[in-house]
Design a protein around this motif. Sequence first.
Motif, short mmCIF file in Angstrom:
data_model
loop_
_atom_site.label_atom_id
_atom_site.label_comp_id
_atom_site.label_asym_id
_atom_site.label_seq_id
_atom_site.Cartn_x
_atom_site.Cartn_y
_atom_site.Cartn_z
N ALA A 10 0.82 -1.20 0.00
CA ALA A 10 0.00 0.00 0.00
C ALA A 10 0.86 1.26 0.00
N GLU A 11 1.99 1.20 0.67
CA GLU A 11 2.84 2.39 0.79
C GLU A 11 3.63 2.67 -0.48
N ASN A 12 4.13 1.65 -1.12
CA ASN A 12 4.93 1.84 -2.33
C ASN A 12 4.71 0.68 -3.30
N PRO A 13 3.59 0.70 -4.03
CA PRO A 13 3.31 -0.40 -4.95
C PRO A 13 4.34 -0.52 -6.07
N TRP A 14 5.01 0.58 -6.42
CA TRP A 14 6.03 0.53 -7.48
C TRP A 14 7.22 -0.32 -7.02
N LYS A 15 7.64 -0.10 -5.80
CA LYS A 15 8.73 -0.91 -5.25
C LYS A 15 8.32 -2.38 -5.17
N VAL A 16 7.08 -2.63 -4.78
CA VAL A 16 6.61 -4.01 -4.66
C VAL A 16 6.57 -4.69 -6.03
N MET A 17 6.14 -3.98 -7.05
CA MET A 17 6.15 -4.57 -8.39
C MET A 17 7.57 -4.86 -8.85
N ALA A 18 8.52 -4.00 -8.48
CA ALA A 18 9.92 -4.25 -8.82
C ALA A 18 10.46 -5.47 -8.08
N LEU A 19 10.05 -5.63 -6.82
CA LEU A 19 10.43 -6.83 -6.07
C LEU A 19 9.84 -8.08 -6.70
N ASN A 20 8.56 -8.03 -7.03
CA ASN A 20 7.90 -9.15 -7.67
C ASN A 20 8.58 -9.50 -8.99
N ASN A 21 8.93 -8.48 -9.75
CA ASN A 21 9.59 -8.67 -11.03
C ASN A 21 10.93 -9.38 -10.86
N ALA A 22 11.73 -8.93 -9.89
CA ALA A 22 13.03 -9.54 -9.65
C ALA A 22 12.88 -10.99 -9.20
N TRP A 23 11.92 -11.23 -8.32
CA TRP A 23 11.68 -12.60 -7.85
C TRP A 23 11.26 -13.51 -9.01
N ALA A 24 10.30 -13.05 -9.82
CA ALA A 24 9.79 -13.88 -10.91
C ALA A 24 10.89 -14.20 -11.92
N TRP A 178 12.64 -12.27 -0.99
CA TRP A 178 12.66 -10.98 -1.71
C TRP A 178 11.96 -9.89 -0.91
N TRP A 179 10.91 -10.24 -0.16
CA TRP A 179 10.28 -9.25 0.71
C TRP A 179 11.29 -8.76 1.75
N ALA A 180 12.10 -9.69 2.28
CA ALA A 180 13.12 -9.31 3.25
C ALA A 180 14.14 -8.38 2.62
N LYS A 181 14.54 -8.68 1.37
CA LYS A 181 15.48 -7.80 0.67
C LYS A 181 14.86 -6.42 0.48
N GLY A 182 13.57 -6.39 0.21
CA GLY A 182 12.90 -5.11 0.01
C GLY A 182 12.93 -4.27 1.26
N ASN A 183 12.76 -4.90 2.40
CA ASN A 183 12.82 -4.17 3.66
C ASN A 183 14.22 -3.68 3.97
N GLU A 184 15.23 -4.42 3.48
CA GLU A 184 16.62 -4.03 3.70
C GLU A 184 17.04 -2.84 2.86
N THR A 185 16.29 -2.55 1.77
CA THR A 185 16.70 -1.47 0.88
C THR A 185 16.25 -0.10 1.37
N ASP A 186 15.53 -0.03 2.48
CA ASP A 186 15.14 1.27 3.02
C ASP A 186 16.38 2.11 3.26
N GLY A 187 16.36 3.33 2.73
CA GLY A 187 17.51 4.19 2.86
C GLY A 187 18.53 3.99 1.76
N ALA A 188 18.17 3.21 0.73
CA ALA A 188 19.09 2.99 -0.38
C ALA A 188 19.34 4.28 -1.13
N GLU A 189 20.38 4.27 -1.94
CA GLU A 189 20.75 5.46 -2.70
C GLU A 189 19.61 5.86 -3.63
N VAL A 190 19.35 7.15 -3.73
CA VAL A 190 18.29 7.64 -4.60
C VAL A 190 18.67 7.36 -6.04
N PRO A 191 17.78 6.79 -6.87
CA PRO A 191 18.11 6.43 -8.23
C PRO A 191 18.42 7.63 -9.10
N GLU A 192 19.17 7.35 -10.18
CA GLU A 192 19.46 8.40 -11.14
C GLU A 192 18.17 8.88 -11.79
#
Length: 199
Positions: A10-24, A178-192
């Motif tokens: 709910a908070e960031n569906p774009w990030k979740v779709m990217a996580l789903n994409n990487a997992w798939a 992958w959900w765990a990896k997603g939680n670990e990316t909080d504070g990651a570098e801002v994308p180009e």
Amino acid sequence: MSDAAGILSAENPWKVMALNNAWANEVLMGSVSGLSDAAFAAPRPGFFPSLKATLNHILLVDLFYLDAMQEGGLGYSLRNRPEAASVAALAREQAGADLRLLAFCEHLNGEDLRRTITMERPGGPVQETIAALLLHLFQHQVHHRGQAHTMILEAGIAPPQLDDFHLAYGRVPSAHAWWAKGNETDGAEVPEGRRNDDT
């Protein structure tokens, strides 16, 4: 008990779709990891003539859209990049693109999603928003993974289950990772490609 993954959705569906994409993609590439280079390139029924062609197309389009959204300037020159000839080589490149997309989606806000960029197209440049480009890119991935799914069956391999990610019910262990990896990316570098200072 509430599902933390559902809250993130709910908070960031774009990030979740990217996580789903990487997992798939990871699961899909893992399912064909035992194929020889010849079997990977063998003719199979589908829009593209082989698993090699189909999966290389997914990667190429990912790189094209990532370059556009990050305003890298490579455009259609990416078509000149050599195809990955083996499953292992393609899996490495696809994983890199998937993590790049995840980083891009990590901190997107409304201003980012409304940002308009110019896409290089055969008929001339076209203006698109980041939101529309991401929606199309995720749909493109699902579309061609479905085609690869059929090719995998034709190759004599049991096609992997690729929809046990979003719901708490039935979520497989590899998706939990992958959900765990997603939680670990909080504070990651801002994308180009970001054009504001809001992180």
